[in-house]
Design a protein around this motif. Structure first.
Motif, mmCIF file in Angstrom:
data_model
loop_
_atom_site.group_PDB
_atom_site.id
_atom_site.type_symbol
_atom_site.label_atom_id
_atom_site.label_comp_id
_atom_site.label_asym_id
_atom_site.label_seq_id
_atom_site.Cartn_x
_atom_site.Cartn_y
_atom_site.Cartn_z
ATOM 1 N N ARG A 128 -20.420 -27.582 21.596
ATOM 2 C CA ARG A 128 -21.085 -28.390 20.578
ATOM 3 C C ARG A 128 -21.475 -27.500 19.395
ATOM 4 O O ARG A 128 -21.414 -26.268 19.483
ATOM 5 C CB ARG A 128 -22.313 -29.069 21.173
ATOM 6 C CG ARG A 128 -21.959 -30.189 22.136
ATOM 7 C CD ARG A 128 -23.160 -30.733 22.863
ATOM 8 N NE ARG A 128 -23.630 -29.816 23.893
ATOM 9 C CZ ARG A 128 -24.365 -30.202 24.945
ATOM 10 N NH1 ARG A 128 -24.704 -31.455 25.096
ATOM 11 N NH2 ARG A 128 -24.769 -29.324 25.837
ATOM 12 N N PHE A 131 -23.057 -31.062 30.364
ATOM 13 C CA PHE A 131 -21.980 -30.815 29.415
ATOM 14 C C PHE A 131 -20.799 -30.279 30.209
ATOM 15 O O PHE A 131 -20.944 -29.284 30.926
ATOM 16 C CB PHE A 131 -22.432 -29.799 28.359
ATOM 17 C CG PHE A 131 -21.471 -29.662 27.204
ATOM 18 C CD1 PHE A 131 -21.164 -30.752 26.407
ATOM 19 C CD2 PHE A 131 -20.872 -28.446 26.916
ATOM 20 C CE1 PHE A 131 -20.289 -30.631 25.335
ATOM 21 C CE2 PHE A 131 -20.007 -28.307 25.849
ATOM 22 C CZ PHE A 131 -19.708 -29.405 25.062
ATOM 23 N N LEU A 141 -15.862 -30.279 24.647
ATOM 24 C CA LEU A 141 -15.381 -31.378 23.811
ATOM 25 C C LEU A 141 -13.897 -31.656 24.005
ATOM 26 O O LEU A 141 -13.397 -32.680 23.538
ATOM 27 C CB LEU A 141 -15.674 -31.080 22.338
ATOM 28 C CG LEU A 141 -17.157 -30.905 21.980
ATOM 29 C CD1 LEU A 141 -17.302 -30.593 20.486
ATOM 30 C CD2 LEU A 141 -17.972 -32.140 22.343
ATOM 31 N N ARG A 187 -13.549 -34.870 25.540
ATOM 32 C CA ARG A 187 -14.063 -35.973 24.727
ATOM 33 C C ARG A 187 -13.149 -36.260 23.542
ATOM 34 O O ARG A 187 -13.356 -37.238 22.830
ATOM 35 C CB ARG A 187 -15.502 -35.657 24.270
ATOM 36 C CG ARG A 187 -16.448 -35.585 25.463
ATOM 37 C CD ARG A 187 -17.869 -35.223 25.103
ATOM 38 N NE ARG A 187 -18.679 -35.092 26.313
ATOM 39 C CZ ARG A 187 -19.929 -34.684 26.343
ATOM 40 N NH1 ARG A 187 -20.543 -34.360 25.207
ATOM 41 N NH2 ARG A 187 -20.590 -34.594 27.483
ATOM 42 N N THR A 226 -15.000 -35.226 16.752
ATOM 43 C CA THR A 226 -15.710 -35.298 18.031
ATOM 44 C C THR A 226 -16.987 -34.473 17.989
ATOM 45 O O THR A 226 -18.046 -34.915 18.460
ATOM 46 C CB THR A 226 -14.808 -34.811 19.178
ATOM 47 O OG1 THR A 226 -13.596 -35.561 19.185
ATOM 48 C CG2 THR A 226 -15.493 -34.968 20.520
ATOM 49 N N ASN A 239 -20.637 -36.230 18.292
ATOM 50 C CA ASN A 239 -21.556 -35.894 19.380
ATOM 51 C C ASN A 239 -22.922 -35.510 18.856
ATOM 52 O O ASN A 239 -23.946 -35.873 19.445
ATOM 53 C CB ASN A 239 -20.964 -34.765 20.238
ATOM 54 C CG ASN A 239 -20.113 -35.297 21.374
ATOM 55 O OD1 ASN A 239 -20.609 -35.513 22.473
ATOM 56 N ND2 ASN A 239 -18.849 -35.541 21.094
ATOM 57 N N LYS A 240 -22.951 -34.796 17.751
ATOM 58 C CA LYS A 240 -24.235 -34.403 17.168
ATOM 59 C C LYS A 240 -25.037 -35.632 16.749
ATOM 60 O O LYS A 240 -26.251 -35.712 16.981
ATOM 61 C CB LYS A 240 -24.002 -33.477 15.969
ATOM 62 C CG LYS A 240 -25.282 -32.908 15.387
ATOM 63 C CD LYS A 240 -25.013 -31.892 14.294
ATOM 64 C CE LYS A 240 -26.308 -31.293 13.767
ATOM 65 N NZ LYS A 240 -26.062 -30.279 12.712
ATOM 66 N N GLU A 275 -26.137 -37.634 20.049
ATOM 67 C CA GLU A 275 -27.182 -36.914 20.778
ATOM 68 C C GLU A 275 -28.523 -36.978 20.048
ATOM 69 O O GLU A 275 -29.570 -37.190 20.667
ATOM 70 C CB GLU A 275 -26.766 -35.461 20.997
ATOM 71 C CG GLU A 275 -25.673 -35.299 22.037
ATOM 72 C CD GLU A 275 -25.372 -33.846 22.344
ATOM 73 O OE1 GLU A 275 -26.024 -32.965 21.752
ATOM 74 O OE2 GLU A 275 -24.495 -33.589 23.178
ATOM 75 N N GLN A 296 -27.101 -39.113 30.675
ATOM 76 C CA GLN A 296 -26.034 -38.480 29.898
ATOM 77 C C GLN A 296 -25.660 -39.381 28.730
ATOM 78 O O GLN A 296 -25.588 -40.596 28.862
ATOM 79 C CB GLN A 296 -24.802 -38.208 30.770
ATOM 80 C CG GLN A 296 -23.798 -37.282 30.094
ATOM 81 C CD GLN A 296 -22.829 -36.652 31.074
ATOM 82 O OE1 GLN A 296 -22.925 -36.832 32.272
ATOM 83 N NE2 GLN A 296 -21.872 -35.897 30.560
ATOM 84 N N TYR A 297 -25.406 -38.749 27.575
ATOM 85 C CA TYR A 297 -25.088 -39.523 26.376
ATOM 86 C C TYR A 297 -24.277 -38.646 25.443
ATOM 87 O O TYR A 297 -24.596 -37.479 25.231
ATOM 88 C CB TYR A 297 -26.362 -40.035 25.697
ATOM 89 C CG TYR A 297 -27.434 -38.986 25.493
ATOM 90 C CD1 TYR A 297 -27.704 -38.448 24.228
ATOM 91 C CD2 TYR A 297 -28.206 -38.533 26.576
ATOM 92 C CE1 TYR A 297 -28.692 -37.503 24.044
ATOM 93 C CE2 TYR A 297 -29.195 -37.582 26.397
ATOM 94 C CZ TYR A 297 -29.439 -37.066 25.134
ATOM 95 O OH TYR A 297 -30.403 -36.115 24.948
ATOM 96 N N PHE A 298 -23.210 -39.221 24.898
ATOM 97 C CA PHE A 298 -22.297 -38.443 24.062
ATOM 98 C C PHE A 298 -21.349 -39.379 23.330
ATOM 99 O O PHE A 298 -21.430 -40.609 23.474
ATOM 100 C CB PHE A 298 -21.498 -37.450 24.919
ATOM 101 C CG PHE A 298 -20.671 -38.082 26.008
ATOM 102 C CD1 PHE A 298 -19.365 -38.507 25.768
ATOM 103 C CD2 PHE A 298 -21.183 -38.248 27.289
ATOM 104 C CE1 PHE A 298 -18.601 -39.090 26.767
ATOM 105 C CE2 PHE A 298 -20.432 -38.835 28.298
ATOM 106 C CZ PHE A 298 -19.131 -39.251 28.029
ATOM 107 N N GLU A 348 -17.370 -39.174 31.975
ATOM 108 C CA GLU A 348 -16.528 -38.664 30.891
ATOM 109 C C GLU A 348 -15.254 -39.490 30.806
ATOM 110 O O GLU A 348 -14.841 -40.115 31.788
ATOM 111 C CB GLU A 348 -16.185 -37.192 31.118
ATOM 112 C CG GLU A 348 -17.381 -36.245 31.138
ATOM 113 C CD GLU A 348 -17.951 -35.958 29.754
ATOM 114 O OE1 GLU A 348 -17.301 -36.324 28.740
ATOM 115 O OE2 GLU A 348 -19.037 -35.362 29.676
#
Length: 369
Positions: free
Chosen positions: A60, A192, A197, A200, A213, A217-218, A221, A231-233, A367
Motif C-alpha cells: 500500500r 493484508f 495489491l 486486488r 488499485t 485502497n487508500k 481504507e 477487513q475492507y479494501f 480477497e
C-alpha cells in the motif's frame, strides 16, 4: 480460551530446540500475522532475529516506511526494495493461481538470498491456520504455505521454515500481538495478503491498474476505517461486461456479467467463476436475496452498482466482518456511505464504475484472487 502467556511458554522451548544458536530471518509483510511472528521470535531470540520487509511493488502507499517507523521501538526492520524485479516478472499475468505461484517463487528466491547474506538457514513467517487450511482444501494457494503442500524448502531454496503461529486463528494472533506490546496500528490492523495489491488487481496485471488499485485502497481504507470492519479494501478490474438476459428476466433488473473472473469457494473447494452486478438498492434483505440467486449458479461474486461513469476500470469495494476468516459476512453499508466513497473513487483517473461486493464467504473468498 486462548492464553498468550501460556502459548509463549509452550512455543519458546520448541523454537530454541529448532533454531539452536543460529540467526534467523523473519519475513514481515506489514500484516498482523507476519509482524506478530517476527515480534514473538524477537522476544524469544533477541537480536539473533533479523526482521526483513521485501518491498515487492505491491504494498500500500508508503507501507514500508510506515511499518518500519511503527516497529522502531520493538525491533529493527530492514526494508529491501525488489519492486522493479517483481513488477517486470508479473506484468501481464492473468490467472489468479498463476499470479500467486509466480509471486511465491519470486518472493522465496529473493528471501533465500537475504538469508544467505546473513549466514542463516532459517526463515520465520506468519503462516496461520486459515492459510494452510484454504490451501490444502484447494480454495486458493496462499503464497506462504509450503511445507503443508510437501514443498521441501531446504532443497528448493536452502532454508528451513519456522512457523510459530501455524496453529492459531486470526483472533488469537491479535490477542498475542497485544500481549507482545505491538502498537494498536499493528495488533488491530486489518489483514493484508502476502502478495499485496497483486491479488486486488483482478485479472491481468498492468502498471496502470496497479496504480488505480493503490489509490482506490487508500480511499476505501480511509473512509471505512471508522466503522472497524474485520477487513475492507478495494479491488480493480476492467469494466468489460455483457448482459445476462436470463438473470435479468428472473431478477427484473439489468444484470451485467464481467469478462474478468474471481475466486470463490463452493462445497469447500475453489471455484474460479464469473462476477455479476445489479443496480443499487437500499434493503439488505432484498440485496442478500439477489446475491444468493446470482451466486447459486456459476457466479462467485454478486456486486451492487453504486456509480457509473466513462472510465475503463471497475472498482469493487469489499467490507466484511468475521471472527476466524474461514467464513465472513458483508457489512451492511448505507447507500449514503457507498455514494460518498464512490464520489471519491470517481476522482481517480481511469475509474469508470464503482460497485459494492455483497457476497458472503462462502460462496466468495474475502480477497478476489
Amino acid at each position: 480460551m486462548f492464553e498468550p502467556e501460556k502459548f509463549i511458554e509452550e512455543i519458546e522451548p520448541q523454537v530454541k530446540s529448532i533454531v539452536g544458536n543460529n540467526r534467523v530471518v523473519a519475513a514481515v509483510s506489514g500484516g498482523v500475522d507476519s509482524t506478530t511472528a517476527a515480534a514473538l521470535m524477537y522476544r524469544i531470540l533477541g537480536d539473533r532475529v533479523i526482521p526483513v520487509m521485501l518491498d515487492t511493488g505491491f504494498l500500500r502507499e508508503d507501507e514500508a516506511e510506515s511499518v518500519r517507523l511503527m516497529l522502531r521501538d520493538i525491533m529493527p526492520l530492514k526494508v529491501v526494495d525488489m519492486s522493479q524485479k517483481f513488477l517486470s516478472s508479473l506484468e501481464g499475468l492473468k490467472d489468479a493461481e498463476e499470479k500467486r505461484k509466480k509471486f511465491r517463487d519470486l518472493f522465496y528466491t529473493a528471501i533465500s538470498e537475504i538469508i544467505k547474506t546473513h549466514e542463516s538457514k532459517f526463515l520465520v513467517q506468519g503462516t496461520i491456520a486459515a492459510d494452510w487450511i484454504e490451501t490444502q482444501g484447494g480454495i486458493k494457494t496462499q503464497h506462504n504455505v509450503l511445507v503443508q503442500l510437501g514443498i521441501n524448502t531446504e532443497q528448493t531454496w536452502g532454508f528451513s521454515l519456522v512457523e510459530p503461529l501455524a496453529d492459531l486463528y486470526k483472533n488469537e494472533v491479535r490477542e498475542l500481538a497485544r500481549y507482545l506490546g505491538l502498537p494498536k496500528e499493528i495488533s488491530e490492523r486489518q489483514p493484508f495478503p502476502g502478495p499485496g495489491l497483486l491479488v486486488r488487481c483482478v485479472g491481468a496485471l498492468t502498471r496502470e491498474k496497479l496504480k488505480i488499485t493503490r489509490k482506490s485502497n487508500k480511499v476505501v481504507e480511509s473512509l471505512l476505517e471508522p466503522l472497524k470492519p474485520s477487513q475492507y479494501f478495494a479491488a480493480v478490474f476492467e469494466s468489460n461486461f455483457g448482459i445476462d438476459q436470463r438473470l435479468s428476466e428472473i431478477l427484473g433488473d439489468e444484470i451485467h456479467v464481467y469478462e474478468t473472473k474471481a475466486t470463490g469457494v463452493k462445497g469447500d473447494v475453489r471455484s474460479y467463476g464469473k462476477m455479476a452486478s445489479f443496480s443499487l438498492r437500499n434493503d439488505y434483505k432484498e440485496i442478500r436475496e439477489v446475491s444468493r440467486k446470482i451466486t447459486s449458479g456459476d457466479f462467485t461474486r454478486a456486486l451492487m452498482r453504486v456509480w457509473k461513469g466513462e472510465g475503463n476500470y471497475t472498482v469493487a469495494i469489499r467490507a466484511v466482518n468475521t471472527e476466524d476468516f474461514m467464513t465472513a459476512d458483508i457489512l451492511e453499508l448505507d447507500t449514503s456511505v457507498l455514494t460518498k466513497i464512490a464520489e471519491r473513487l470517481a476522482m481517480i483517473p481511469g475509474v469508470g464504475e464503482v460497485v459494492y461486493d455483497v457476497t458472503t464467504k462462502p460462496p466468495a473468498t474475502i480477497e478476489f484472487e
